[in-house]
Design an enzyme around this catalytic site. Structure first.
Site, mmCIF file in Angstrom:
data_model
loop_
_atom_site.group_PDB
_atom_site.id
_atom_site.type_symbol
_atom_site.label_atom_id
_atom_site.label_comp_id
_atom_site.label_asym_id
_atom_site.label_seq_id
_atom_site.Cartn_x
_atom_site.Cartn_y
_atom_site.Cartn_z
ATOM 1 N N GLY A 21 51.348 37.224 32.363
ATOM 2 C CA GLY A 21 50.013 37.089 31.796
ATOM 3 C C GLY A 21 49.130 38.221 32.284
ATOM 4 O O GLY A 21 49.595 39.335 32.524
ATOM 5 N N GLU A 22 47.829 37.926 32.421
ATOM 6 C CA GLU A 22 46.841 38.908 32.898
ATOM 7 C C GLU A 22 46.627 40.072 31.930
ATOM 8 O O GLU A 22 45.915 41.009 32.257
ATOM 9 C CB GLU A 22 47.241 39.504 34.261
ATOM 10 C CG GLU A 22 47.444 38.526 35.370
ATOM 11 C CD GLU A 22 47.845 39.200 36.690
ATOM 12 O OE1 GLU A 22 47.903 40.453 36.732
ATOM 13 O OE2 GLU A 22 48.102 38.475 37.656
ATOM 14 N N GLY A 23 47.292 40.069 30.784
ATOM 15 C CA GLY A 23 47.239 41.235 29.912
ATOM 16 C C GLY A 23 48.222 42.317 30.303
ATOM 17 O O GLY A 23 48.168 43.440 29.778
#
Length: 336
Positions: free
Chosen positions: A303-305
């Site tokens: 996640g987190e981009g």
């Protein structure tokens, strides 16, 4: 600055009348590509990406000068159902890590020259447990959408949205199940690494929530089953569309936000490309529903981009080749 819509009715109206790419710029990019010093289609998808990007930026010979990564964080009431391997306190702790520059997404943003912003949204007030009530009221959803909308710098020329929120893979799975059907187990994965008992619990929770909140459009579904950070990503993507800013989609949770827009208007994601396909089990199926082919497949599930941030480099490479290569005429090379 373009003002955020104030109500869901205004968001729906906007989704029904979205701007498209600059046709003249797209045609100009195709024509330039045909003159570059390479065999036709030798750069594969990089050529398609450059032409796509040029159309959305309104420039047949564009540059990427100001990419932006925005991380949204929110907490989920459904976390109390034991669907995550980590407690909700981790959301707050990770926000501090982002702000201190210590997370993976900080390093990737830095490598590709992207501005990185963090938006923590009401972390002391989790969304409702969607097995018992709606996750967000209309007012709460509009506030989260507006947070995402206002986080986008109108001067950016490439946007990545990322997220942090314990239990948000459960919310994303519920959104996908509600929008696309099938069985709850089709959309539920291990997220942060739950064991078999936790996985069964996630499936039960998703099935309960979707059964309780059937019906409605993508925005209704987002309110009933989503999270503030998921809604904020959707708001940012929509603002990017209005500003004709290309977007790189991240993993399963990011794409669940995108799916809510896509459910309202099937053309809502034309300004988006999929940065990667993650190791979360249902992400590839979600990308298929969205009609997106991932640029990268690296087994990521952070996640987190992070996967989308890596794909900034792919876009930068595509644009560098398109805009800075010599044409046959400029290089004095015979074009055959």
């Amino acid at each position: 600055m373009t003002q955020a819509p104030a109500t869901l009715a205004e968001y729906r109206a906007l989704l029904g009348d979205l701007p498209g790419p600059d046709t003249a710029a797209a045609v100009g990019a195709v024509e330039r590509n045909a003159q570059l010093t390479k065999p036709p289609a030798a750069l594969g998808r990089l050529e398609d990406l450059a032409e796509w990007y040029a159309g959305w930026r309104g420039d047949a010979r564009p540059r990427i000068k100001a990419p932006q990564v925005v991380i949204f964080a929110g907490n989920h009431g459904v976390a109390a159902r034991g669907v995550s391997a980590f407690p909700p306190e981790v959301t707050v702790q990770m926000v501090a890590n982002f702000e201190a520059g210590g997370a993976a997404i900080n390093q990737l943003s830095k490598v590709f020259g992207a501005r990185m912003d963090v938006q923590a949204i009401d972390l002391d007030t989790p969304t409702g447990d969607f097995t018992q009530t709606v996750a967000m009221s209309e007012a709460e959803l509009c506030a989260a959408l507006s947070t995402g909308w206002n986080a986008v710098d109108a001067a950016t020329d490439l946007l990545v949205t990322g997220e942090m929120g314990i239990a948000n893979t459960t919310s994303a799975a519920a959104l996908a199940h509600a929008l696309y059907g099938g069985e709850a187990s089709d959309w539920v994965g291990r997220g942060t690494g739950v064991d078999d008992t936790g996985l069964r619990q996630k499936v039960e929770v998703v099935a309960e929530g979707v059964a309780r909140h059937a019906g409605g459009d993508g925005l209704d579904t987002l309110a009933r089953l989503g999270g503030r950070e998921i809604a904020a990503m959707a708001g940012a993507m929509l603002r990017a569309r209005v500003e004709r800013i290309p977007v790189i989609l991240d993993g399963f949770i990011c794409c669940s936000a995108a799916a809510c827009l896509h459910a309202v208007n099937g053309a809502a994601l034309d300004h988006c490309v999929a940065g990667h396909v993650s190791a979360e089990s249902a992400h590839s199926a979600l990308l298929e529903r969205l009609g997106k082919e991932a640029l990268l497949s690296l087994g990521l599930r952070l996640g987190e981009g992070s996967g989308a941030a890596l794909a900034i480099g792919v876009l930068q490479g595509a644009i560098a080749c398109h805009s800075d290569m010599a044409t046959f005429a400029e290089a004095g090379v015979s074009d055959g």
